[in-house]
Design an enzyme around this catalytic site. Structure first.
Site, PDB file in Angstrom:
ATOM      1  N   LYS A 194       0.856  -1.184   0.000  1.00  0.00           N
ATOM      2  CA  LYS A 194       0.000   0.000   0.000  1.00  0.00           C
ATOM      3  C   LYS A 194       0.893   1.234   0.000  1.00  0.00           C
ATOM      4  O   LYS A 194       1.811   1.360   0.834  1.00  0.00           O
ATOM      5  CB  LYS A 194      -0.881  -0.025   1.255  1.00  0.00           C
ATOM      6  CG  LYS A 194      -2.227   0.636   1.090  1.00  0.00           C
ATOM      7  CD  LYS A 194      -3.106   0.311   2.286  1.00  0.00           C
ATOM      8  CE  LYS A 194      -4.404   1.083   2.235  1.00  0.00           C
ATOM      9  NZ  LYS A 194      -5.166   0.957   3.476  1.00  0.00           N
TER      10      LYS A 194
HETATM   11  O1  G3P Z   1      -7.881   1.814   5.207  1.00  0.00           O
HETATM   12  C1  G3P Z   1      -8.190   3.030   4.626  1.00  0.00           C
HETATM   13  C2  G3P Z   1      -9.563   3.565   4.932  1.00  0.00           C
HETATM   14  O2  G3P Z   1     -10.514   2.566   4.782  1.00  0.00           O
HETATM   15  C3  G3P Z   1      -9.673   4.355   6.210  1.00  0.00           C
HETATM   16  O3  G3P Z   1     -10.992   4.622   6.590  1.00  0.00           O
HETATM   17  O4  G3P Z   1     -12.650   5.267   8.308  1.00  0.00           O
HETATM   18  O5  G3P Z   1     -10.236   5.889   8.619  1.00  0.00           O
HETATM   19  O6  G3P Z   1     -11.627   7.020   6.906  1.00  0.00           O
HETATM   20  P1  G3P Z   1     -11.399   5.773   7.665  1.00  0.00           P
END
Ligand code: G3P
Length: 218
Positions: free
Chosen positions: A83
Site C-alpha cells: 500500500k
Molecule cells: O484503510 C483506509 C480507509 O478505509 C480508512 O478509513 O474510516 O479511517 O476514513 P477511515
C-alpha cells in the site's frame, strides 16, 4: 464485488473468514497502532488466516525507502499487497513495484485525477476514501462513479476500484450497484450489513411459535 475487511484485529478477521464472506484484508498505520501489536508480526498472522490479498502500507515518504520497506513487507507472504500513498514518490514506487510484478494498492485517493494517475502508474488497486469525502460535505460515492466511468473508457486499464473509508451499509450497496471491484469494510459496518430489525422480529416470532408445538428436531 469482493469484500475486504479494514482492520488489523485478527479475532475479527477469523470470524469473517469462518462466515465465508471475506476476500481480503486492508490495514493502514492507524489500524496497526490501534491493534497495539508489532506491524510485521500482525501482517504475517493475517496472511496466514486469509488466502486473498492483504494490504500492508509503507511508512516512508521517499521512493527509495518505500521500495526498501516494500521488500521487507513482500517477504512476509505471497499475498501481501504493498500500500502506497498517492504522492509523487508513491506513484514512482508504484511503477517500479508493478514493473517488478509486485501488487500495489494506491491509497488516500480523493479525486478522479489522482485515480487516473494511479492507473497510469500501474496500480493493482486504487483506494478512494468515500467516508472522508462525505465528512467534508462532498459526495464520496460520486467519486466512485467518476472513476468507474473514466476507467471504462480504457479497457487497457487493469487497476481495480477498491472503495475505502466506508462507513455504513449504503456505501457498500452503492459500491456494488456501481460495479466497484472491491469494498473494504470496517468490522462494525460488516456486522451492520448482517442486521435487519425485521429479521430479528421474524426469528423471535418463529421461535415463540415453535416452542408452542412442544417439538424438537434433535
Ligand atoms: O484503510 C483506509 C480507509 O478505509 C480508512 O478509513 O474510516 O479511517 O476514513 P477511515
Amino acid at each position: 464485488m469482493q469484500f475486504f475487511v479494514d482492520t488489523a484485529d485478527t479475532t475479527e478477521i477469523k470470524e469473517f473468514v469462518e462466515m465465508g464472506i471475506l476476500d481480503g484484508v486492508t490495514t493502514n498505520p492507524s489500524l496497526i497502532a490501534k491493534s497495539g501489536r508489532k506491524f510485521l508480526e500482525v501482517v504475517a498472522e493475517i496472511c496466514a488466516l486469509v488466502k486473498g490479498p492483504v494490504s500492508a502500507e509503507v511508512t516512508a515518504l521517499d521512493t527509495p525507502t518505500m521500495l526498501k520497506e516494500a521488500k521487507v513487507l513482500s517477504k512476509i507472504a505471497k499475498n501481501v499487497v504493498i500500500k502506497l500513498p498517492l504522492t509523487t514518490d508513491g506513484l514512482k514506487a508504484c511503477r517500479t513495484l508493478t514493473d517488478a510484478g509486485v501488487k500495489t494498492n494506491v491509497t488516500l485517493c480523493f479525486s478522479a485525477a489522482q485515480a487516473l494517475l494511479a492507473a497510469k502508474a500501474g496500480a493493482t488497486y486504487i483506494s478512494p476514501f468515500v467516508g472522508r469525502l462525505d465528512d467534508i460535505g462532498q459526495e464520496g460515492m460520486g467519486l466512485i462513479a467518476e472513476i468507474k466511468q473514466m476507467y471504462k473508457q480504457y479497457p487497457a486499464i487493469e487497476t481495480q476500484i477498491l472503495v475505502a473509508s466506508t462507513r455504513h451499509p449504503r456505501h457498500i450497496v452503492q459500491a456494488a450497484m456501481m460495479g466497484a471491484d472491491v469494498a473494504t469494510i470496517p468490522p462494525s459496518v460488516l456486522r451492520t450489513l448482517i442486521k435487519h430489525p425485521l429479521t430479528d422480529r421474524g426469528l423471535e416470532s418463529f421461535m415463540a411459535d415453535w416452542k408452542k408445538t412442544g417439538q424438537s428436531i434433535l
